[in-house]
Scaffold this motif. Structure first.
Motif, mmCIF file in Angstrom:
data_model
loop_
_atom_site.group_PDB
_atom_site.id
_atom_site.type_symbol
_atom_site.label_atom_id
_atom_site.label_comp_id
_atom_site.label_asym_id
_atom_site.label_seq_id
_atom_site.Cartn_x
_atom_site.Cartn_y
_atom_site.Cartn_z
ATOM 1 N N LEU A 653 10.946 -16.983 -23.318
ATOM 2 C CA LEU A 653 10.174 -17.605 -24.141
ATOM 3 C C LEU A 653 11.079 -18.169 -25.242
ATOM 4 C CD1 LEU A 653 7.706 -14.417 -24.964
ATOM 5 C CD2 LEU A 653 7.521 -16.526 -23.387
ATOM 6 N N PRO A 654 10.140 -19.173 -25.718
ATOM 7 C CA PRO A 654 11.122 -20.270 -26.818
ATOM 8 C C PRO A 654 11.366 -19.635 -28.140
ATOM 9 C CG PRO A 654 8.888 -21.100 -26.627
ATOM 10 C CD PRO A 654 9.178 -19.991 -25.705
ATOM 11 N N ASN A 655 12.172 -19.696 -28.986
ATOM 12 C CA ASN A 655 12.317 -19.247 -30.706
ATOM 13 C C ASN A 655 12.416 -18.015 -30.392
ATOM 14 O OD1 ASN A 655 12.075 -21.977 -31.381
ATOM 15 N ND2 ASN A 655 9.766 -21.545 -31.522
ATOM 16 N N LYS A 656 13.142 -17.120 -29.325
ATOM 17 C CA LYS A 656 13.371 -15.656 -29.391
ATOM 18 C C LYS A 656 14.533 -15.279 -28.370
ATOM 19 C CE LYS A 656 10.851 -12.739 -27.431
ATOM 20 N NZ LYS A 656 9.787 -11.958 -26.886
ATOM 21 N N THR A 657 15.039 -14.045 -28.534
ATOM 22 C CA THR A 657 16.067 -13.722 -27.626
ATOM 23 C C THR A 657 15.251 -12.950 -26.486
ATOM 24 O OG1 THR A 657 17.660 -13.308 -29.567
ATOM 25 C CG2 THR A 657 17.760 -12.103 -27.384
ATOM 26 N N ASN A 658 15.655 -13.402 -25.185
ATOM 27 C CA ASN A 658 15.105 -12.785 -24.269
ATOM 28 C C ASN A 658 16.265 -12.135 -23.252
ATOM 29 O OD1 ASN A 658 12.584 -14.725 -23.741
ATOM 30 N ND2 ASN A 658 14.158 -15.927 -24.521
ATOM 31 N N SER A 659 16.130 -10.630 -23.319
ATOM 32 C CA SER A 659 17.295 -9.760 -23.024
ATOM 33 C C SER A 659 16.768 -9.365 -21.526
ATOM 34 C CB SER A 659 17.612 -8.559 -23.819
ATOM 35 O OG SER A 659 17.687 -9.213 -25.054
ATOM 36 N N LEU A 660 18.030 -9.311 -20.623
ATOM 37 C CA LEU A 660 17.735 -8.820 -19.072
ATOM 38 C C LEU A 660 18.998 -8.249 -18.962
ATOM 39 C CD1 LEU A 660 16.383 -9.009 -16.597
ATOM 40 C CD2 LEU A 660 17.877 -11.078 -15.939
ATOM 41 N N LYS A 661 18.698 -6.724 -18.392
ATOM 42 C CA LYS A 661 19.799 -5.894 -17.914
ATOM 43 C C LYS A 661 19.974 -6.128 -16.611
ATOM 44 C CE LYS A 661 20.217 -1.829 -19.748
ATOM 45 N NZ LYS A 661 20.137 -0.466 -20.334
ATOM 46 N N VAL A 662 21.177 -6.527 -15.919
ATOM 47 C CA VAL A 662 21.094 -6.619 -14.455
ATOM 48 C C VAL A 662 22.503 -5.728 -14.028
ATOM 49 C CG1 VAL A 662 20.605 -9.102 -14.544
ATOM 50 C CG2 VAL A 662 23.114 -8.382 -14.874
ATOM 51 N N TYR A 663 22.378 -5.161 -12.598
ATOM 52 C CA TYR A 663 23.528 -4.589 -12.066
ATOM 53 C C TYR A 663 24.428 -5.257 -11.992
ATOM 54 C CZ TYR A 663 25.451 -1.472 -8.712
ATOM 55 O OH TYR A 663 26.353 -0.609 -8.038
ATOM 56 N N LYS A 664 25.792 -4.859 -12.556
ATOM 57 C CA LYS A 664 27.097 -5.367 -12.010
ATOM 58 C C LYS A 664 27.923 -4.930 -11.237
ATOM 59 C CE LYS A 664 29.379 -3.138 -15.866
ATOM 60 N NZ LYS A 664 30.586 -2.554 -14.972
ATOM 61 N N GLY A 665 27.493 -3.704 -10.761
ATOM 62 C CA GLY A 665 28.385 -2.866 -9.772
ATOM 63 C C GLY A 665 29.864 -2.682 -10.395
ATOM 64 N N LYS A 666 30.949 -2.827 -9.506
ATOM 65 C CA LYS A 666 32.253 -2.419 -9.943
ATOM 66 C C LYS A 666 32.901 -4.092 -10.133
ATOM 67 C CE LYS A 666 32.625 1.925 -7.807
ATOM 68 N NZ LYS A 666 33.415 2.854 -6.665
ATOM 69 N N HIS A 667 32.439 -5.022 -10.373
ATOM 70 C CA HIS A 667 32.902 -6.206 -10.426
ATOM 71 C C HIS A 667 33.415 -6.761 -11.803
ATOM 72 C CE1 HIS A 667 31.746 -7.036 -6.193
ATOM 73 N NE2 HIS A 667 30.753 -6.366 -6.541
ATOM 74 N N ASP A 668 34.567 -7.305 -12.201
ATOM 75 C CA ASP A 668 34.745 -7.735 -13.423
ATOM 76 C C ASP A 668 34.043 -9.021 -13.820
ATOM 77 O OD1 ASP A 668 36.678 -5.507 -13.440
ATOM 78 O OD2 ASP A 668 38.145 -6.830 -12.649
#
Length: 696
Positions: A653-668
């Motif tokens: 959405l515009p004019n706002k922070t859109n947060s998303l949590k993703v799986y990262k595993g063991k990768h740097d």
């Protein structure tokens, strides 16, 4: 945007496969949309011929493509070329053009990474030209076709100072000018038999060159064809070209909170006020899975119009794109602009027609809402108390609500009669296509008086009219299938009741508390709430939003939790799998019981809604993605072939922070492959690398 899944056989060998997509509307055309995909199956041994390429003798092939398909004498021609060895492009190869009569070099060129190049040639009568190149210490020569003394060429102007118009120079030979002196020509912009714009201009026998300027608003976004017609409507010359006419979407992705196995990413829309829907693939930095994957820009704007699959065309320069089109497509030929009315109707969605059983006044309207299908529509009521909703993209066997609104927008009690309907086409699995069979239809063979408001079911009797009657729900009753009376019994054995400490109850909001739980991502900013159960199974239609139950009543309005204090809550339970709730709980279930106040503060159910259910729709609900427990033999293979996460439907959405949590595993370092489209139809594609380490 839409997405789905196709179940593939487990015994498929690794290699390139093709998926064909078809629609009811597409039956009007002969073209079929075919998408190449790469499959890697580590369980199937792939047998290949060792050093097969090395053993084959070099077989160079150099093809020439004069601009507009014509090489003319006494003028400067642009000639495009394509160099291959056994079907493989030869990159960075120098080529010289020789005048056979004078034995002098008249032009030089060097192929790009896709084996294409171009050069300018002033062709003279009675002269022949040859291309020469040295490859692996061997000299190869290729003859150009003889030039003509009569014709028309269309030259595209590159490196323009303004970005408002696309300019072309049309050049005529003197004999053509004499034949068509003081006559009009018509420059047409078209694509796939669809005519978009016509620019007429008149020629005279004195001027050989004419400048044509097309405003970008009169061009297709992406691939275009410019064809020149005379007054007898005969094509004289033509040229393909590429032009991006829509503004690009700018999205910023910022590093956020890091946990043991996940990374929070904050997305921002830059210089845009339109909602943007994204599909995000999360892969390791050195992944090979997306090497040959086509992105949304190429898929929409270019891939359907070229003969070979060329990766990463969105990163090509304008010159390289132009060379690709001239060398991938056949030379100019006559084009037929089809202005006949299509026989098959497009998939415009479902229709709901009905009649109201209540007293109606002026400016009364009917409200239709569906949480499952994310639809909210309002329509006017006809004098005979009938109403109609069209173009509805409803899920299969999904629920929707109808309500009567007065002129102030208040809900009134009413009864509804709903007519059973269908469209003129079948949907989902009912749409079939047989291999190597093209559908040919003639207008005289198609029934002209088609009733698009009637549903014809397979093995069912066609009736004149079917009426479904219903009554307003009585006070205190809730349909068991959608609003279970005892929701605590659903998902028994799968629902975990969370413990709330006294300190947490006094200091945290509900969203802050949920965000601290394992595998739950929760954020609240600017009046909005984002909530996702990480291990929840997404539904086919793509909603990653969990089902929220407040005092047993389901809702998809997560913003109700905004700034809600934890001390207002009696209990919170989480069913991560959604077991017991069917397709409604595909992304998990969160059940919240509020502390009971006095009678004035109790939430009361609005019984002025009429609830119904569709018996057909555009999509079915079923699981489509999960993290598979692959065992990798080494860290290198894990870097190359592991899939970390996939979010097919993420709305920014515009004019706002859109947060998303993703799986990262063991990768740097992880890599995001993002495809998207906003409400204006503008496309977005980008590859973003993010560190998974804490910033200093």
């Amino acid at each position: 945007m839409a997405h789905g899944d196709i179940e593939l056989a487990k015994n498929l060998s690794s290699g390139t496969y093709y998926i064909q997509l078809d629609t009811h509307w597409n039956k009007n055309f002969m073209e079929k949309y075919v998408l190449p995909i790469q499959i890697i199956n580590p369980k199937i041994n792939v047998v290949t011929a060792k050093n097969s390429v090395a053993k084959n003798a070099d077989n160079l092939n150099l093809n020439f493509y004069p601009e507009s398909g014509t090489l003319l004498n006494n003028t400067v021609n642009w000639v495009y070329l394509n160099l291959e060895n056994n079907g493989v492009f030869i990159a960075e190869q120098p080529i010289t053009i020789l005048d056979n009569k004078t034995n002098k070099i008249v032009a030089k060129a060097k192929t790009n990474k896709n084996g294409q190049a171009k050069f300018s040639l002033l062709s003279k009568p009675m002269h022949n030209y040859t291309a020469s190149l040295n490859y692996k210490n061997n000299t190869y020569t290729f003859d150009l076709d003889p030039a003509k003394d009569s014709g028309v060429i269309i030259h595209k102007k590159h490196n323009q100072e303004n970005n408002i118009t696309q300019n072309f120079v049309v050049e005529f030979t003197k004999d053509v000018l004499k034949t068509y002196n003081e006559q009009s020509f018509f420059a047409t912009i078209h694509r796939n038999n669809k005519l978009l714009y016509v620019l007429p201009f008149k020629i005279n026998k004195k001027d050989t060159k004419y400048l044509l300027a097309f405003n970008k608003e009169n061009l297709f976004n992406g691939f275009n064809t410019l064809t020149l017609f005379n007054k007898e409507n005969k094509p004289i010359s033509g040229r393909h070209f590429y032009s991006e006419t829509k503004s690009k979407i700018n999205i910023i992705a910022e590093h956020g909170e890091i946990t043991k196995d996940s990374l929070t990413i904050d997305f921002y829309l830059k210089s845009s006020l339109k909602n943007t829907n994204l599909s995000i693939s999360v892969l390791p930095k050195d992944t090979k899975l997306n090497n040959n994957a086509i992105n949304i820009l190429d898929a929409f704007l270019l891939a359907p119009y070229i003969n070979k699959n060329v990766a990463a065309t969105h990163k090509m320069s304008n010159n390289d794109l132009d060379m690709l089109l001239q060398t991938q497509l056949s030379s100019f030929k006559s084009h037929h602009i089809n202005n006949k009315k299509p026989i098959f109707a497009p998939e415009t969605g479902l229709q709901i027609n009905g009649t109201i059983n209540a007293e109606i006044k002026e400016n009364y309207k009917v409200l239709l809402s569906s949480n499952e299908s994310e639809i909210l529509e309002v329509t006017k009521i006809k004098p005979d108390k009938k109403f109609s909703f069209s173009n509805l993209i409803l899920k299969d066997n999904s629920n929707y609500k109808l309500a009567l609104l007065n002129e102030k927008g208040l809900l009134l009690k009413s009864g509804f009669y709903i007519y059973k309907q269908n469209q003129s086409y079948k949907v989902d699995s009912l749409l079939s296509y047989k291999k190597d069979e093209f559908i040919s239809a003639k207008k005289e063979n198609v029934e002209t008086n088609i009733d698009y408001n009637f549903l014809e079911y397979k093995d069912a009797q066609k009736l004149d009219e079917v009426i479904v009657t219903a009554q307003i729900k009585k006070e205190g009753t809730v349909p068991e299938s959608l609003y279970p009376n005892t929701p605590g019994l659903l998902g028994s054995g799968f629902t975990k009741k969370l413990r709330i400490s006294e300190v947490q109850s006094l200091t945290l909001t509900v969203v802050q508390y949920l965000d601290r739980q394992v595998n739950i991502d929760a954020k609240e900013k600017f009046g909005s709430v984002y909530l996702r159960i990480k291990r929840g199974v997404s539904t086919f239609y793509g909603s990653s939003m969990p089902l929220l139950l407040i005092d047993g009543f389901p809702t998809t309005n997560l913003d109700l939790l905004y700034q809600m204090r934890l001390n207002q809550i009696a209990s919170i339970a989480v069913n991560a799998s959604g077991a017991g709730y069917g397709m409604r709980g595909g992304a998990g279930v969160i059940s919240i019981d509020l502390k009971k106040g006095n009678e004035k503060n109790k939430l009361k159910t609005n019984h002025n809604y009429f609830t119904s259910e569709t018996d057909l729709g555009f999509t079915t609900s079923k699981p489509f993605f999960g993290n598979y427990p692959f065992q990798f033999s080494s860290l290198i293979s894990q870097q190359f072939y592991e899939t970390l996460d996939w979010i097919p439907y993420f709305n920014i959405l515009p004019n706002k922070t859109n947060s998303l949590k993703v799986y990262k595993g063991k990768h740097d370092i992880i890599k995001l492959f993002i495809n998207g489209m906003n409400d204006n139809g503008n496309l977005f594609y980008d590859i973003i690398e993010l560190s998974t380490k804490d910033r200093l």
